[in-house]
Design a protein around this motif. Structure first.
Motif, mmCIF file in Angstrom:
data_model
loop_
_atom_site.group_PDB
_atom_site.id
_atom_site.type_symbol
_atom_site.label_atom_id
_atom_site.label_comp_id
_atom_site.label_asym_id
_atom_site.label_seq_id
_atom_site.Cartn_x
_atom_site.Cartn_y
_atom_site.Cartn_z
ATOM 1 N N GLY A 94 1.754 -1.257 -7.332
ATOM 2 C CA GLY A 94 0.967 -2.424 -7.724
ATOM 3 C C GLY A 94 -0.059 -2.087 -8.786
ATOM 4 O O GLY A 94 -0.242 -2.832 -9.755
ATOM 5 N N TYR A 95 -0.751 -0.951 -8.623
ATOM 6 C CA TYR A 95 -1.739 -0.542 -9.618
ATOM 7 C C TYR A 95 -1.078 -0.308 -10.968
ATOM 8 O O TYR A 95 -1.595 -0.714 -12.019
ATOM 9 N N LEU A 96 0.084 0.368 -10.955
ATOM 10 C CA LEU A 96 0.762 0.684 -12.210
ATOM 11 C C LEU A 96 1.293 -0.576 -12.892
ATOM 12 O O LEU A 96 1.175 -0.741 -14.113
ATOM 13 N N LEU A 135 -10.629 8.656 -8.442
ATOM 14 C CA LEU A 135 -10.741 7.794 -9.612
ATOM 15 C C LEU A 135 -9.666 6.705 -9.591
ATOM 16 O O LEU A 135 -9.954 5.533 -9.872
ATOM 17 N N ALA A 136 -8.443 7.075 -9.219
ATOM 18 C CA ALA A 136 -7.361 6.096 -9.151
ATOM 19 C C ALA A 136 -7.636 5.037 -8.085
ATOM 20 O O ALA A 136 -7.336 3.853 -8.277
ATOM 21 N N LEU A 137 -8.217 5.449 -6.965
ATOM 22 C CA LEU A 137 -8.510 4.503 -5.887
ATOM 23 C C LEU A 137 -9.554 3.489 -6.334
ATOM 24 O O LEU A 137 -9.413 2.287 -6.096
ATOM 25 N N PHE A 138 -10.612 3.965 -6.990
ATOM 26 C CA PHE A 138 -11.659 3.056 -7.446
ATOM 27 C C PHE A 138 -11.131 2.125 -8.534
ATOM 28 O O PHE A 138 -11.378 0.905 -8.500
ATOM 29 N N LEU A 139 -10.402 2.668 -9.495
ATOM 30 C CA LEU A 139 -9.858 1.827 -10.559
ATOM 31 C C LEU A 139 -8.819 0.849 -10.004
ATOM 32 O O LEU A 139 -8.691 -0.272 -10.497
ATOM 33 N N GLY A 140 -8.094 1.262 -8.957
ATOM 34 C CA GLY A 140 -7.149 0.352 -8.324
ATOM 35 C C GLY A 140 -7.847 -0.835 -7.699
ATOM 36 O O GLY A 140 -7.361 -1.972 -7.760
ATOM 37 N N PHE A 141 -9.005 -0.582 -7.091
ATOM 38 C CA PHE A 141 -9.816 -1.669 -6.547
ATOM 39 C C PHE A 141 -10.258 -2.627 -7.658
ATOM 40 O O PHE A 141 -10.153 -3.851 -7.526
ATOM 41 N N VAL A 142 -10.734 -2.071 -8.761
ATOM 42 C CA VAL A 142 -11.180 -2.903 -9.889
ATOM 43 C C VAL A 142 -10.017 -3.710 -10.450
ATOM 44 O O VAL A 142 -10.154 -4.910 -10.728
ATOM 45 N N ARG A 177 0.822 -1.221 0.000
ATOM 46 C CA ARG A 177 0.000 0.000 0.000
ATOM 47 C C ARG A 177 0.853 1.267 0.000
ATOM 48 O O ARG A 177 0.435 2.311 0.485
ATOM 49 N N GLU A 178 2.061 1.197 -0.536
ATOM 50 C CA GLU A 178 2.871 2.398 -0.633
ATOM 51 C C GLU A 178 2.250 3.323 -1.674
ATOM 52 O O GLU A 178 2.226 3.023 -2.865
ATOM 53 N N ILE A 179 1.754 4.475 -1.232
ATOM 54 C CA ILE A 179 1.015 5.380 -2.105
ATOM 55 C C ILE A 179 1.975 6.329 -2.825
ATOM 56 O O ILE A 179 2.854 6.943 -2.217
ATOM 57 N N LEU A 180 1.782 6.441 -4.136
ATOM 58 C CA LEU A 180 2.501 7.421 -4.929
ATOM 59 C C LEU A 180 1.600 8.655 -5.045
ATOM 60 O O LEU A 180 0.874 8.977 -4.134
ATOM 61 N N ASP A 181 1.629 9.344 -6.156
ATOM 62 C CA ASP A 181 0.753 10.499 -6.338
ATOM 63 C C ASP A 181 -0.666 10.055 -6.666
ATOM 64 O O ASP A 181 -0.882 9.049 -7.348
ATOM 65 N N TYR A 182 -1.644 10.829 -6.202
ATOM 66 C CA TYR A 182 -3.060 10.631 -6.541
ATOM 67 C C TYR A 182 -3.563 9.222 -6.229
ATOM 68 O O TYR A 182 -4.310 8.616 -7.003
ATOM 69 N N ASN A 183 -3.162 8.681 -5.089
ATOM 70 C CA ASN A 183 -3.618 7.367 -4.615
ATOM 71 C C ASN A 183 -3.155 6.201 -5.481
ATOM 72 O O ASN A 183 -3.608 5.072 -5.282
ATOM 73 N N LEU A 215 1.910 -6.781 4.433
ATOM 74 C CA LEU A 215 2.859 -6.681 5.541
ATOM 75 C C LEU A 215 4.086 -5.860 5.154
ATOM 76 O O LEU A 215 4.656 -5.156 5.987
ATOM 77 N N SER A 216 4.468 -5.928 3.882
ATOM 78 C CA SER A 216 5.670 -5.206 3.432
ATOM 79 C C SER A 216 5.479 -3.699 3.418
ATOM 80 O O SER A 216 6.460 -2.956 3.322
ATOM 81 N N SER A 217 4.232 -3.231 3.512
ATOM 82 C CA SER A 217 4.000 -1.790 3.420
ATOM 83 C C SER A 217 3.531 -1.178 4.729
ATOM 84 O O SER A 217 3.091 -0.025 4.743
ATOM 85 N N ILE A 218 3.619 -1.927 5.835
ATOM 86 C CA ILE A 218 3.194 -1.337 7.107
ATOM 87 C C ILE A 218 4.169 -0.227 7.495
ATOM 88 O O ILE A 218 5.348 -0.260 7.176
ATOM 89 N N SER A 219 3.637 0.772 8.155
ATOM 90 C CA SER A 219 4.440 1.927 8.546
ATOM 91 C C SER A 219 4.435 2.058 10.067
ATOM 92 O O SER A 219 3.844 1.261 10.782
ATOM 93 N N THR A 220 5.090 3.077 10.529
ATOM 94 C CA THR A 220 5.134 3.327 11.973
ATOM 95 C C THR A 220 3.952 4.179 12.426
ATOM 96 O O THR A 220 3.917 4.643 13.554
#
Length: 424
Positions: free
Chosen positions: A50-52, A107-114, A40-46, A141-146
């Motif tokens: 993984g999505y890319l 829009l990116a979040l919804f399309l990422g879900f799809v 879940r490492e977020i880049l720009d605009y959600n 687990l690899s993207s958990i933060s503090t």
């Protein structure tokens, strides 16, 4: 290319013929994509890596949904939601400001879900459910933060969900080989994670795991003479379990068995509204007020106005909640509508089609639970994802729900039989 069908964890999957030339490369791409989608490492605009990456593989998975029952409906519903969200944004621009960055993020979040669902449907052609759950959980687990440490509860806000997915995936792997050993592994894992939730002030996760444990235990009992009768019995049992756990959980919280902080919070919520659900989620009343005020929804990227905030506050105040505490202005309406509910978020951004889409996902979870439990084929892994998704659809923001909701939907679809036509 030929296919053969197998059954894993109560879900039908398909394998490609062993002689397919690119099978090993394709398998590696599938697993790597699932791993990245869990991260879940977020880049720009959600957007996420993984999505890319999954989008780059679009030609490989774009038509896989047609192999699954209701796959066409899911894809069509997603397209209608996007069109509705964009149209509503254009319509609302006459009275509201539409923020381009917010629109792109939603829009990116919804399309990422799809995309997550589509890639999982593609990967299920080769891999059993428990493998995909394990890989996806490792990605989470690899993207958990503090951030959880800063909030004072690292288990609740960072570790609980990914470790639960990983642990139940391992138990599902045992279930695929031995029913008796698998059921025992399911119950042991659920007991461990429920205990951790009990010790770390996680009421919703604790309740979810208890419901899943009850459904796993129900499957140990003999099945009825028909699946339909078993589904009716399972539905009645599920209803009784939910009601019983709500009452027991309320008593446990008030008596301090879930921690002093939870006891104080629960008492305040009961005094305020007479219900832990309403008192704990006053955003529900804000949502109902906004729906009554503007039933069509608002659209992607629409910035709330003062009039919208006042409507929401009036709804929240109707149950005794004090909305003038900064939370409403900063979190719920600070830069966009955030109603702390996946169904509400989809309604706000995509209107009635978004709400119908959310309700359809919830109905799909319920039907899968009833059918799989009645057939005695449900693993604790997918049961957890389904029950947790039902909770999130009602009481968690879409942003927070996306990781487990995408995994749940991707693992619950069932393949068409070879005799079924390719269209719905």
């Amino acid at each position: 290319m030929t296919q053969r069908h197998i059954t894993k964890d109560g879900l039908r999957v398909a394998r490609w013929d062993e002689g397919y030339p690119g099978r090993q490369i394709t398998s590696a791409l599938m697993l790597f994509s699932v791993l990245l989608l869990g991260n879940r490492e977020i880049l720009d605009y959600n957007a996420t890596i993984g999505y890319l990456f999954a989008t780059a593989l679009l030609p490989l998975w774009i038509m896989e949904f047609r192999r699954y029952r209701a796959g066409n409906w899911f894809a069509a519903g997603a397209v209608v939601c996007v069109i509705s969200g964009l149209w509503l944004a254009a319509f609302s621009s006459q009275t509201h400001e539409v923020v381009a960055s917010t629109l792109l993020g939603a829009l990116a979040l919804f399309l990422g879900f799809v995309v997550t669902v589509m890639v999982l449907l593609w990967a299920r052609r080769i891999f059993p459910v428990w493998v995909l759950g394990l890989v996806y959980g490792l990605g989470m687990l690899s993207s958990i933060s503090t951030g959880g440490l800063a909030a004072g509860n690292f288990w609740k806000y960072a570790l609980a969900t990914p470790l639960t997915v990983i642990g139940l995936s391992l138990a599902a792997g045992i279930l695929a080989r031995s029913r008796a050993a698998g059921r025992l592994a399911d119950l042991l894992m659920l007991a461990v994670f429920a205990a951790m939730s009990l010790l770390n002030d996680s009421r919703s996760m604790f309740g979810t795991l208890l419901i899943v444990a009850a459904l796993v235990g129900w499957q140990v009992l003999p099945r009825g003479r028909s699946v339909r009768n078993s589904m009716v019995r399972s539905f009645a049992a599920l209803g009784l379990v939910v009601v019983a756990l709500y009452n027991v959980g309320t008593s446990m919280a008030l008596e301090g068995m879930l921690g002093e902080a939870a006891a104080e919070r629960s008492a305040m919520q009961l005094q305020m509204s007479g219900s832990l659900l309403l008192g704990g989620r006053p955003e529900l009343m804000a949502t109902l007020s906004l729906m009554a005020n503007q039933p069509m929804g608002y659209g992607l990227g629409v910035d709330p106005q003062l009039s919208d905030i006042m409507v929401a506050k009036q709804g929240m105040a109707s149950i005794g909640y004090n909305p003038d505490n900064g939370y409403v202005e900063r979190f719920m309406f600070g830069h966009q509508f955030e109603l702390h509910s996946t169904a509400a978020d989809l309604w706000v951004t995509m209107g009635i089609p978004g709400l119908v889409f959310a309700l359809a996902l919830g109905a799909g979870c319920v039907l899968w639970i009833l059918h799989a439990v009645a057939a005695r084929e449900a693993s604790a892994l997918v049961l957890f994802l389904a029950v947790y998704s039902l909770w999130n659809l009602m009481f968690s923001p879409f942003y927070s729900a996306v990781p487990t909701l995408g995994l749940a939907v991707g693992l619950m679809f069932s393949l068409r039989s070879e005799r079924e036509p390719s269209r719905e």
